[in-house]
Design an enzyme around this catalytic site. Structure first.
Site, PDB file in Angstrom:
ATOM      1  N   ASP A  80     -11.152 -36.553  23.917  1.00  0.00           N
ATOM      2  CA  ASP A  80     -10.436 -37.490  23.051  1.00  0.00           C
ATOM      3  C   ASP A  80      -9.048 -37.788  23.650  1.00  0.00           C
ATOM      4  O   ASP A  80      -8.359 -36.864  24.106  1.00  0.00           O
ATOM      5  CB  ASP A  80     -10.299 -36.825  21.664  1.00  0.00           C
ATOM      6  CG  ASP A  80      -9.869 -37.785  20.580  1.00  0.00           C
ATOM      7  OD1 ASP A  80     -10.136 -38.988  20.696  1.00  0.00           O
ATOM      8  OD2 ASP A  80      -9.276 -37.311  19.580  1.00  0.00           O
ATOM      9  N   HIS A 178      -3.181 -42.433  13.320  1.00  0.00           N
ATOM     10  CA  HIS A 178      -3.470 -41.001  13.406  1.00  0.00           C
ATOM     11  C   HIS A 178      -2.592 -40.231  12.415  1.00  0.00           C
ATOM     12  O   HIS A 178      -1.457 -40.610  12.175  1.00  0.00           O
ATOM     13  CB  HIS A 178      -3.193 -40.486  14.824  1.00  0.00           C
ATOM     14  CG  HIS A 178      -4.152 -41.020  15.843  1.00  0.00           C
ATOM     15  ND1 HIS A 178      -3.753 -41.734  16.940  1.00  0.00           N
ATOM     16  CD2 HIS A 178      -5.504 -40.943  15.910  1.00  0.00           C
ATOM     17  CE1 HIS A 178      -4.825 -42.066  17.648  1.00  0.00           C
ATOM     18  NE2 HIS A 178      -5.901 -41.598  17.050  1.00  0.00           N
ATOM     19  N   GLY A 179      -3.133 -39.160  11.866  1.00  0.00           N
ATOM     20  CA  GLY A 179      -2.349 -38.325  10.947  1.00  0.00           C
ATOM     21  C   GLY A 179      -2.426 -38.840   9.525  1.00  0.00           C
ATOM     22  O   GLY A 179      -3.310 -39.617   9.182  1.00  0.00           O
ATOM     23  N   HIS A 206     -10.642 -44.909  15.057  1.00  0.00           N
ATOM     24  CA  HIS A 206      -9.788 -43.713  15.125  1.00  0.00           C
ATOM     25  C   HIS A 206      -8.985 -43.597  13.835  1.00  0.00           C
ATOM     26  O   HIS A 206      -8.850 -44.560  13.079  1.00  0.00           O
ATOM     27  CB  HIS A 206      -8.824 -43.825  16.310  1.00  0.00           C
ATOM     28  CG  HIS A 206      -9.456 -43.467  17.619  1.00  0.00           C
ATOM     29  ND1 HIS A 206      -9.078 -42.383  18.363  1.00  0.00           N
ATOM     30  CD2 HIS A 206     -10.459 -44.059  18.309  1.00  0.00           C
ATOM     31  CE1 HIS A 206      -9.820 -42.320  19.457  1.00  0.00           C
ATOM     32  NE2 HIS A 206     -10.672 -43.329  19.457  1.00  0.00           N
ATOM     33  N   SER A 209      -8.772 -40.026   8.923  1.00  0.00           N
ATOM     34  CA  SER A 209      -8.260 -39.144   7.859  1.00  0.00           C
ATOM     35  C   SER A 209      -7.421 -39.949   6.889  1.00  0.00           C
ATOM     36  O   SER A 209      -6.536 -40.703   7.306  1.00  0.00           O
ATOM     37  CB  SER A 209      -7.381 -38.038   8.457  1.00  0.00           C
ATOM     38  OG  SER A 209      -8.166 -37.127   9.159  1.00  0.00           O
ATOM     39  N   ASN A 228     -13.627 -41.184  13.928  1.00  0.00           N
ATOM     40  CA  ASN A 228     -12.891 -39.992  14.367  1.00  0.00           C
ATOM     41  C   ASN A 228     -12.087 -39.361  13.231  1.00  0.00           C
ATOM     42  O   ASN A 228     -11.303 -40.047  12.577  1.00  0.00           O
ATOM     43  CB  ASN A 228     -11.882 -40.382  15.464  1.00  0.00           C
ATOM     44  CG  ASN A 228     -12.534 -40.694  16.777  1.00  0.00           C
ATOM     45  OD1 ASN A 228     -13.737 -40.910  16.850  1.00  0.00           O
ATOM     46  ND2 ASN A 228     -11.736 -40.731  17.834  1.00  0.00           N
ATOM     47  N   THR A 231      -7.132 -34.754  11.252  1.00  0.00           N
ATOM     48  CA  THR A 231      -6.147 -34.187  10.314  1.00  0.00           C
ATOM     49  C   THR A 231      -6.782 -33.650   9.031  1.00  0.00           C
ATOM     50  O   THR A 231      -6.419 -32.566   8.563  1.00  0.00           O
ATOM     51  CB  THR A 231      -5.106 -35.270   9.960  1.00  0.00           C
ATOM     52  OG1 THR A 231      -4.604 -35.802  11.183  1.00  0.00           O
ATOM     53  CG2 THR A 231      -3.961 -34.707   9.153  1.00  0.00           C
TER      54      THR A 231
HETATM   55  P1  13P Z   1      -6.906 -38.446  12.195  1.00  0.00           P
HETATM   56  O1  13P Z   1      -6.161 -37.206  12.537  1.00  0.00           O
HETATM   57  O2  13P Z   1      -6.056 -39.444  11.512  1.00  0.00           O
HETATM   58  O3  13P Z   1      -8.175 -38.160  11.470  1.00  0.00           O
HETATM   59  O4  13P Z   1      -7.312 -39.140  13.578  1.00  0.00           O
HETATM   60  C1  13P Z   1      -8.305 -38.587  14.370  1.00  0.00           C
HETATM   61  C2  13P Z   1      -8.533 -39.361  15.607  1.00  0.00           C
HETATM   62  O5  13P Z   1      -8.515 -40.563  15.620  1.00  0.00           O
HETATM   63  C3  13P Z   1      -8.834 -38.604  16.821  1.00  0.00           C
HETATM   64  O6  13P Z   1      -8.902 -39.408  17.935  1.00  0.00           O
END
Ligand code: 13P
Length: 282
Positions: A80, A178-179, A206, A209, A228, A231
């Site tokens: 990743d 992300h996050g 991506h 979460s 994906n 988090t």
């Molecule tokens: P999250 O942490 O927001 O779930 O993102 C995960 C991700 O996209 C990993 O590549």
């Protein structure tokens, strides 16, 4: 180990997505594969460069290979957000068959040149390559992108990008980050539709979460075939672990104090598999 080509094409054809869960160690891999096996779901186990630095490429490779032999479902190890070609080559030599090269922070032309090079190398190893066009905001390990620097994927450019690089799947920026989110994310479904109409290879979401289930399902119905999640798995694991250690200050046995944490993480893995509609596919 297998690459992700057949898996993602099967998902694309049948209207579901393959969940890609980020792992960090033996325990998180166990939770992911045991839950996927219970639900008969294909699964991608993803590792960022930070995970491989922490746990070791060879260790993670061996653990996932062991899991893939043990369970009768497709289990794939995926790199990743890798940025260094030498790290990707190291994993390819160990037998990894699915990689993401993230050169999205470079200029468009540089992104193409870097991705193309990785595709040339990876395809020699029969490995599939994912790349990102547009830039996701938020934080993934050491990768931090401010909201103002995030950029949505341009559908026309996506066509050109796929053609020039020869990638096998495309990570799109359509409003996820992300996050954790400060407020509920609004996904640009029109953009996704347009990309799907123009690009034939599997599309990747991506930063899932914190995105409401209905929004992820809608994205899947519009052509997302890999989702994906990182988090949202880390939070229940660490909070249950913290709770256990606080309420059992005398406990010093990792085989005991990680039990509740694994169970809490498994519940979210299950929830996300059902969200991806990938259960009972194998
Ligand atoms: P999250 O942490 O927001 O779930 O993102 C995960 C991700 O996209 C990993 O590549």
């Amino acid at each position: 180990m297998i690459n992700s080509k057949e898996l993602l094409l099967h998902a694309q054809k049948n209207g579901y997505a393959v969940p890609a869960f980020n792992c960090h160690n033996l325990e998180t891999i166990q939770v992911i594969v045991e839950t996927a096996n219970e639900l008969r779901s294909p699964v991608i186990i993803a590792g960022t460069p930070g995970t491989f630095d922490y746990a070791g490429r060879d260790y993670i490779q061996s653990i996932v290979e062991t899991a893939a032999k043990k369970y009768n479902i497709p289990i794939i190890l995926h790199l990743d957000h890798h940025t260094k070609i030498e790290d990707i080559e190291a994993s390819l030599k160990l037998g990894t068959k699915s990689v993401m090269i993230d050169a999205s922070h470079h200029s468009y032309d540089e992104n193409i040149a870097i991705v193309k090079k990785v595709v040339e190398i990876a395809h020699k190893f029969d490995a599939t390559v994912e790349a990102e066009l547009g830039i996701l905001g938020g934080q993934e390990d050491d990768l931090v992108v401010n909201e103002k620097d995030s950029k949505y994927t341009n559908p026309q450019q996506a066509v050109d990008f796929v053609k020039k690089t020869g990638i096998d799947s495309l990570a799109v920026a359509i409003g996820t980050a992300h996050g954790l989110y400060k407020e509920e994310p609004k996904l640009d479904f029109e953009r996704l539709k347009e990309i799907r109409n123009l690009v034939t290879i599997p599309l990747v979401l991506h930063g899932a979460s914190g995105v409401p289930e209905e929004a992820v399902k809608k994205a899947i119905s519009l052509g997302i075939t890999k989702v994906n999640i990182a988090t949202e798995l880390k939070i229940p694991f660490s909070s249950k672990l913290r709770e256990y250690l606080v309420t059992h200050p005398e406990e010093n046995d990792p085989r005991k104090y990680m039990k509740d944490a694994k169970k809490a993480m498994a519940e979210i893995v299950k929830e996300k598999i059902l969200m991806c509609m990938s259960q009972n596919r194998y």
